[in-house]
Each structure stands twice: as C-alpha cells, then as structure tokens.
Design a protein around this motif. Sequence first.
Motif, PDB file in Angstrom:
ATOM      1  N   LYS A 143      47.150  33.466  30.312  1.00 48.51           N
ATOM      2  CA  LYS A 143      46.564  33.759  29.001  1.00 48.51           C
ATOM      3  C   LYS A 143      45.301  34.600  29.142  1.00 48.51           C
ATOM      4  O   LYS A 143      45.036  35.487  28.318  1.00 48.51           O
ATOM      5  CB  LYS A 143      46.280  32.460  28.246  1.00 48.51           C
ATOM      6  CG  LYS A 143      47.544  31.740  27.795  1.00 48.51           C
ATOM      7  CD  LYS A 143      47.221  30.504  26.974  1.00 48.51           C
ATOM      8  CE  LYS A 143      48.506  29.819  26.489  1.00 48.51           C
ATOM      9  NZ  LYS A 143      48.215  28.605  25.687  1.00 48.51           N
ATOM     10  N   LYS A 144      44.529  34.350  30.187  1.00 49.09           N
ATOM     11  CA  LYS A 144      43.349  35.175  30.433  1.00 49.09           C
ATOM     12  C   LYS A 144      43.760  36.601  30.772  1.00 49.09           C
ATOM     13  O   LYS A 144      43.130  37.564  30.322  1.00 49.09           O
ATOM     14  CB  LYS A 144      42.521  34.580  31.576  1.00 49.09           C
ATOM     15  CG  LYS A 144      41.235  35.338  31.861  1.00 49.09           C
ATOM     16  CD  LYS A 144      40.444  34.688  32.992  1.00 49.09           C
ATOM     17  CE  LYS A 144      39.152  35.445  33.264  1.00 49.09           C
ATOM     18  NZ  LYS A 144      38.396  34.868  34.405  1.00 49.09           N
ATOM     19  N   HIS A 148      42.133  39.591  28.744  1.00 45.66           N
ATOM     20  CA  HIS A 148      41.173  40.425  29.481  1.00 45.66           C
ATOM     21  C   HIS A 148      41.802  41.702  30.015  1.00 45.66           C
ATOM     22  O   HIS A 148      41.115  42.684  30.270  1.00 45.66           O
ATOM     23  CB  HIS A 148      40.597  39.642  30.666  1.00 45.66           C
ATOM     24  CG  HIS A 148      39.684  38.533  30.271  1.00 45.66           C
ATOM     25  ND1 HIS A 148      38.476  38.291  30.898  1.00 45.66           N
ATOM     26  CD2 HIS A 148      39.787  37.579  29.311  1.00 45.66           C
ATOM     27  CE1 HIS A 148      37.880  37.238  30.351  1.00 45.66           C
ATOM     28  NE2 HIS A 148      38.670  36.785  29.393  1.00 45.66           N
ATOM     29  N   GLY A 149      43.113  41.699  30.225  1.00 49.47           N
ATOM     30  CA  GLY A 149      43.776  42.819  30.859  1.00 49.47           C
ATOM     31  C   GLY A 149      43.828  42.647  32.368  1.00 49.47           C
ATOM     32  O   GLY A 149      43.356  41.658  32.919  1.00 49.47           O
ATOM     33  N   ALA A 157      36.067  38.466  35.046  1.00 45.04           N
ATOM     34  CA  ALA A 157      34.919  38.086  34.225  1.00 45.04           C
ATOM     35  C   ALA A 157      35.223  36.802  33.453  1.00 45.04           C
ATOM     36  O   ALA A 157      36.366  36.514  33.112  1.00 45.04           O
ATOM     37  CB  ALA A 157      34.574  39.211  33.255  1.00 45.04           C
ATOM     38  N   GLU A 158      34.186  36.026  33.161  1.00 43.97           N
ATOM     39  CA  GLU A 158      34.381  34.769  32.443  1.00 43.97           C
ATOM     40  C   GLU A 158      34.815  35.005  31.006  1.00 43.97           C
ATOM     41  O   GLU A 158      35.644  34.269  30.468  1.00 43.97           O
ATOM     42  CB  GLU A 158      33.086  33.942  32.480  1.00 43.97           C
ATOM     43  CG  GLU A 158      32.766  33.351  33.854  1.00 43.97           C
ATOM     44  CD  GLU A 158      31.615  32.376  33.792  1.00 43.97           C
ATOM     45  OE1 GLU A 158      31.228  31.976  32.665  1.00 43.97           O
ATOM     46  OE2 GLU A 158      31.107  32.006  34.850  1.00 43.97           O
ATOM     47  N   THR A 159      34.246  36.009  30.371  1.00 47.63           N
ATOM     48  CA  THR A 159      34.591  36.323  28.987  1.00 47.63           C
ATOM     49  C   THR A 159      34.798  37.834  28.867  1.00 47.63           C
ATOM     50  O   THR A 159      34.252  38.612  29.658  1.00 47.63           O
ATOM     51  CB  THR A 159      33.471  35.903  28.009  1.00 47.63           C
ATOM     52  OG1 THR A 159      32.252  36.559  28.381  1.00 47.63           O
ATOM     53  CG2 THR A 159      33.271  34.389  28.058  1.00 47.63           C
ATOM     54  N   TRP A 267      40.573  41.657  18.997  1.00 51.08           N
ATOM     55  CA  TRP A 267      40.955  40.287  19.351  1.00 51.08           C
ATOM     56  C   TRP A 267      40.025  39.770  20.451  1.00 51.08           C
ATOM     57  O   TRP A 267      40.145  40.152  21.605  1.00 51.08           O
ATOM     58  CB  TRP A 267      42.395  40.251  19.865  1.00 51.08           C
ATOM     59  CG  TRP A 267      43.427  40.633  18.851  1.00 51.08           C
ATOM     60  CD1 TRP A 267      43.236  40.861  17.529  1.00 51.08           C
ATOM     61  CD2 TRP A 267      44.829  40.836  19.091  1.00 51.08           C
ATOM     62  NE1 TRP A 267      44.424  41.194  16.913  1.00 51.08           N
ATOM     63  CE2 TRP A 267      45.420  41.185  17.856  1.00 51.08           C
ATOM     64  CE3 TRP A 267      45.631  40.758  20.234  1.00 51.08           C
ATOM     65  CZ2 TRP A 267      46.781  41.448  17.728  1.00 51.08           C
ATOM     66  CZ3 TRP A 267      46.988  41.028  20.101  1.00 51.08           C
ATOM     67  CH2 TRP A 267      47.559  41.364  18.866  1.00 51.08           C
ATOM     68  N   ASP A 268      39.097  38.892  20.092  1.00 54.97           N
ATOM     69  CA  ASP A 268      38.240  38.279  21.108  1.00 54.97           C
ATOM     70  C   ASP A 268      38.772  36.916  21.545  1.00 54.97           C
ATOM     71  O   ASP A 268      38.256  36.282  22.463  1.00 54.97           O
ATOM     72  CB  ASP A 268      36.801  38.145  20.613  1.00 54.97           C
ATOM     73  CG  ASP A 268      36.699  37.404  19.290  1.00 54.97           C
ATOM     74  OD1 ASP A 268      37.740  36.915  18.790  1.00 54.97           O
ATOM     75  OD2 ASP A 268      35.586  37.314  18.742  1.00 54.97           O
ATOM     76  N   ALA A 269      39.808  36.457  20.877  1.00 53.56           N
ATOM     77  CA  ALA A 269      40.550  35.250  21.253  1.00 53.56           C
ATOM     78  C   ALA A 269      41.978  35.449  20.754  1.00 53.56           C
ATOM     79  O   ALA A 269      42.214  36.208  19.803  1.00 53.56           O
ATOM     80  CB  ALA A 269      39.928  34.005  20.640  1.00 53.56           C
TER      81      ALA A 269
END
Length: 380
Positions: A143-144, A148-149, A157-159, A267-269
């Motif tokens: 999902k990350k 994040h790509g 990166a964490e976020t 989309w940040d989430a």
Amino acid sequence: MIKRPLWDARIRESWAKAPIVWLCGVRRSGKTTLTRELAAESAHYVNCDLPASAQMLRDPELFYRECRREIVVFDEIHQLEDPSRVLKIGADEFPRLKILATGSSTLAATRKFRDALTGRKRTVHLTPVAFDELAAFGAATLKKRLLHGGLPQPLLAETPDPGFYREWLDSFFSRDIQRLFAFRAPEKFNALFEYLLRQSGGLFEANKAASDLGISRPTIATHLQALEITQAVTILRPFFGGGQKELTKMPKVYAFDTGFVCFTRGWDALRPEDYGVLWEHLVLEFLQARRPDADVRYWRDKVGRELDFVLPRGRGRVDVLECKWNPEDFDPAALKAFRALHCDGDNYVISPVAGRGYIRRSAGLEFTVCDPTAWAARSR
C-alpha cells in the motif's frame, strides 16, 4: 545500499550479447546507485557530469588503454560532447572490456549520438521498484508502494513529500526534455504531462486533450511522443483482429509511476476505491520489468467491455491479464466476449492477495488467480 539483483543480472546477461549496455530509466530511478554498486566490485566508474571527466575522455583510446578493470561505467554519458565516439572506440578497439552507459532516455533520443552503435549495444530499462522487489526495501509495504510510488527516495520516506514530486516534474523538463527535444514552451509540455498523470490508465483522445488544454493537435502529438521516448508514459495500443466491434486505434496512456499519479490527483491517503487503478499500474510496471520485450496491449469493444492487458504470444495465442485488488470483484463478461473472438490462450486474474495462485471456473471459462510473481513463474 539496497541491492537489486534483478537488474544486476539483466545487465550481465546483456553483456553476453553485446559489449555495451545502455541503462536507461527516468530520473531518480536508481541508475547511479546501481552503477556505483557495480563499480565497487569490479568496475571503473566515470561520472560524466564532472568537467574533469570530459578532459579525461578527450583521448578515448588512451583512457581505455589505461583501464585495469574489465568493466567501465559511464554515468550520465550524454553530458559528454561526443558520447557515441567514446563508446564506439571502446567496443571496437578494446573487446575485452564490458561497458555500461547510463542516461535518462533512450539512446535514440539523445541528439549527441551520431552513431546508433548498431550491433554493439543492448538496452536495459530500469523501472521503478517492482512488486517482487518490495521485500528488499524493508518497511515498504504494498500500500505504501502504491501511494509513494517506486522511485527509491520517496518509497523509503515515512510520508509522501509533495516537494519531491514537484521538483522532479520541474527538473524533468529542464534537464531531460529541453536538452533532448529543444521544446520552448514548458507550460504547454507540463500542462499535458500533468493532464496525462491525472487521467493515467484511461483512454486518450488527442482531440479532447487539445481542446481541454488549448494546445494544438500537432503539439500534443509531438509532446506525447517525447514523453513516450523518455519513458515517462507508456502508450498501450488496442489489440484487435476478431471482428468489427473492437476498438482499433484509440490508445490508453499510463504514467510511469503510481506516486506521481497520486500526487497530481491530490491523494495524500488512499481510499479503498483507489487501490484498483493503482494496482493496475503496478502490474504494468511489473510486466515492463519482467517481460521487457512483451507486446503489451489492452482490449476493448464498442460496447465498453474491456480487459486490462493482452499479451499476444504468436500462432494465434493471446494471454489475458485482468488486474483486481480483490479477486472476488472479477466479472467474466469481458473475458467471455474476448474469447468468443480470440479463443486460444491463457487467462489470469492478477491480485496481490492470491499468492502462488489457484484455478477457478466461471461462465464456462477457466482462469488462474495469482499474484504477479506467480504469473511470471507460470508463464515462462
């Protein structure tokens, strides 16, 4: 340093066929890290961004004669004044050497290459981190990876960092597109690129894009070609041949990386409904990594039934890959319509939750449900 054995093996396999390997891929995809890893083992590494490197290579014959290692790496070789001359002398006069050259685009797009190096090179296209590489990236969950790509920096990166994606888009035009194609209107190019990122995975209508953006149709065509050459987008053509009810011309356009799709869409989430389209992108990237020579297409009829990916295999055989985040969402109607026209081939539903896979039957059709890694093993 995270090892990427798939690409190390791909480079070495290519050297068995030609003395020069051209390692291309979008900016920040990990080319320099990969080449430095090779250099640490057995290669002579040359950073062609440095002015000193240009001086050192003014006499290529003398340079090669002084090389004590069997592998020579030229990172960002297009920065040299005459890169094709440097590579050609190495391949022709020093056959004991293996040469690796990197750049952000295909060799054909690099205007400084006066010689195509026909018969002397093989190309390896480094993609963003593939589905079966995620384990090597530690905490990078699936999902990350979707959010994040697959460029290593944002993936680790964490976020998500919006600044990274914006800086990449800005530098892509100035450092790659402008140098290669001499476009003079960055606002038009960037408008089209971001338009394609927002609509990634959908049908592309050039006339509609020209109308929406206020850009001429010829400019749209020229800029789209540049994006394809630099591997920033993938253009899928339709598969057809079984009748008059199939689409035959309109392409689909996919962005090179899911992180940029999420960024341009704001989309940040991720919501549950976002996973499907991003998973489709990730499967395409996997195909490009694991089957770089495959003729990947899509299928759609005039009623609107559609299949994600179609792979012609010769002698009338055509494999179908339908991507589903949840395999229970698979509707066989489009596959049934396709097989009525193209009956020979294997059917797959590609899902991240399917693991090694299993066989199912529905609507008189048999298909395998599996993840991308299992598909690669089954379809050899």
